[in-house]
Design a protein around this motif. Structure first.
Motif, PDB file in Angstrom:
ATOM      1  N   GLY A 171     -57.410 -25.659   6.070  1.00  9.50           N
ATOM      2  CA  GLY A 171     -56.721 -26.368   5.013  1.00  9.50           C
ATOM      3  C   GLY A 171     -56.226 -25.446   3.919  1.00  9.50           C
ATOM      4  O   GLY A 171     -56.187 -24.225   4.082  1.00  9.50           O
ATOM      5  N   TYR A 172     -55.875 -26.054   2.825  1.00  7.84           N
ATOM      6  CA  TYR A 172     -55.315 -25.371   1.673  1.00  7.84           C
ATOM      7  C   TYR A 172     -56.307 -25.498   0.529  1.00  7.84           C
ATOM      8  O   TYR A 172     -56.670 -26.612   0.128  1.00  7.84           O
ATOM      9  CB  TYR A 172     -53.978 -26.022   1.311  1.00  7.84           C
ATOM     10  CG  TYR A 172     -53.137 -25.282   0.322  1.00  7.84           C
ATOM     11  CD1 TYR A 172     -51.984 -24.615   0.734  1.00  7.84           C
ATOM     12  CD2 TYR A 172     -53.461 -25.265  -1.027  1.00  7.84           C
ATOM     13  CE1 TYR A 172     -51.193 -23.943  -0.173  1.00  7.84           C
ATOM     14  CE2 TYR A 172     -52.674 -24.590  -1.943  1.00  7.84           C
ATOM     15  CZ  TYR A 172     -51.536 -23.934  -1.512  1.00  7.84           C
ATOM     16  OH  TYR A 172     -50.749 -23.275  -2.419  1.00  7.84           O
TER      17      TYR A 172
ATOM     18  N   GLN B 145     -57.829 -23.580  -3.343  1.00 12.82           N
ATOM     19  CA  GLN B 145     -57.604 -22.649  -4.435  1.00 12.82           C
ATOM     20  C   GLN B 145     -58.571 -21.473  -4.341  1.00 12.82           C
ATOM     21  O   GLN B 145     -59.643 -21.596  -3.739  1.00 12.82           O
ATOM     22  CB  GLN B 145     -57.776 -23.356  -5.778  1.00 12.82           C
ATOM     23  CG  GLN B 145     -56.739 -24.426  -6.043  1.00 12.82           C
ATOM     24  CD  GLN B 145     -56.886 -25.051  -7.414  1.00 12.82           C
ATOM     25  OE1 GLN B 145     -57.928 -24.932  -8.054  1.00 12.82           O
ATOM     26  NE2 GLN B 145     -55.844 -25.711  -7.874  1.00 12.82           N
TER      27      GLN B 145
ATOM     28  N   THR C  86     -56.170 -15.753   3.504  1.00 10.25           N
ATOM     29  CA  THR C  86     -55.161 -16.597   4.126  1.00 10.25           C
ATOM     30  C   THR C  86     -54.785 -16.044   5.494  1.00 10.25           C
ATOM     31  O   THR C  86     -54.388 -14.884   5.623  1.00 10.25           O
ATOM     32  CB  THR C  86     -53.924 -16.692   3.237  1.00 10.25           C
ATOM     33  OG1 THR C  86     -54.264 -17.348   2.009  1.00 10.25           O
ATOM     34  CG2 THR C  86     -52.820 -17.484   3.925  1.00 10.25           C
TER      35      THR C  86
ATOM     36  N   GLN D 101     -55.250 -22.989  10.430  1.00  9.14           N
ATOM     37  CA  GLN D 101     -54.628 -22.351   9.277  1.00  9.14           C
ATOM     38  C   GLN D 101     -55.510 -22.500   8.055  1.00  9.14           C
ATOM     39  O   GLN D 101     -55.939 -23.607   7.711  1.00  9.14           O
ATOM     40  CB  GLN D 101     -53.256 -22.967   9.004  1.00  9.14           C
ATOM     41  CG  GLN D 101     -52.558 -22.398   7.768  1.00  9.14           C
ATOM     42  CD  GLN D 101     -52.146 -20.953   7.952  1.00  9.14           C
ATOM     43  OE1 GLN D 101     -51.500 -20.614   8.947  1.00  9.14           O
ATOM     44  NE2 GLN D 101     -52.529 -20.097   7.002  1.00  9.14           N
TER      45      GLN D 101
ATOM     46  N   THR E 260     -55.249 -21.458   4.082  1.00  7.40           N
ATOM     47  CA  THR E 260     -54.375 -20.965   3.029  1.00  7.40           C
ATOM     48  C   THR E 260     -55.119 -21.021   1.708  1.00  7.40           C
ATOM     49  O   THR E 260     -55.607 -22.083   1.307  1.00  7.40           O
ATOM     50  CB  THR E 260     -53.085 -21.788   2.944  1.00  7.40           C
ATOM     51  OG1 THR E 260     -52.402 -21.748   4.197  1.00  7.40           O
ATOM     52  CG2 THR E 260     -52.175 -21.240   1.857  1.00  7.40           C
TER      53      THR E 260
ATOM     54  N   SER F 278     -54.567 -20.308  -2.158  1.00 13.03           N
ATOM     55  CA  SER F 278     -53.508 -20.094  -3.139  1.00 13.03           C
ATOM     56  C   SER F 278     -53.721 -20.995  -4.334  1.00 13.03           C
ATOM     57  O   SER F 278     -54.242 -22.104  -4.215  1.00 13.03           O
ATOM     58  CB  SER F 278     -52.136 -20.378  -2.519  1.00 13.03           C
ATOM     59  OG  SER F 278     -51.101 -20.251  -3.479  1.00 13.03           O
TER      60      SER F 278
END
Length: 126
Positions: free
Chosen positions: A10-11, A13, A91, A121, A123, A125
């Motif tokens: 996932g995405y 921070q 990442t 994936q 990530t 960011s």
């Protein structure tokens, strides 16, 4: 033929956490070492963490030591990668892989593995 299904990407921070799972179907992998590899765009696919057949021996790349933890639950045919304190440089697409040979030690050589997950994936960011 073993099928490996990855989940948990996932995405997040920077500083966040994710747990990747690698679940096997078709065959058990209790007697095999399992590695987690990652590959960023334009980069080589490298071993980030590995675990031997029993879970008694683990390997971590220097870049993730102290932040990532690999574990396995052979009863569930599942290997996990707990990722804490994530950094943008983490990442990548993460792949789990099962070693070819029973009771082999963890290896960074991709040729020592013959079954791969589809990739997850991750990530990191802000």
């Amino acid at each position: 033929q073993v099928q490996l299904v990855e989940s948990g990407g996932g995405y997040v921070q920077p500083g966040g956490s994710l747990r990747l799972s690698c679940a096997a179907s078709g065959r058990t992998f209790w007697s095999y070492a399992v590695g987690w590899f990652r590959q960023a765009p334009g980069k080589e696919r490298d071993l980030v963490a590995g675990i031997n057949w029993s879970g008694g021996s683990t390997y971590y790349a220097d870049s993730v030591k102290g932040r990532f933890t690999i574990s396995r639950d052979n009863a569930k045919n599942t290997v996990y990668l707990q990722m804490n304190s994530l950094k943008p440089e983490d990442t990548a697409v993460y792949y789990c892989a099962v070693a070819k040979l029973s009771y082999a030690s963890v290896s960074s050589d991709l040729s020592e593995y013959d079954t791969w997950g589809q990739g997850a994936q991750v990530t990191v960011s802000s």
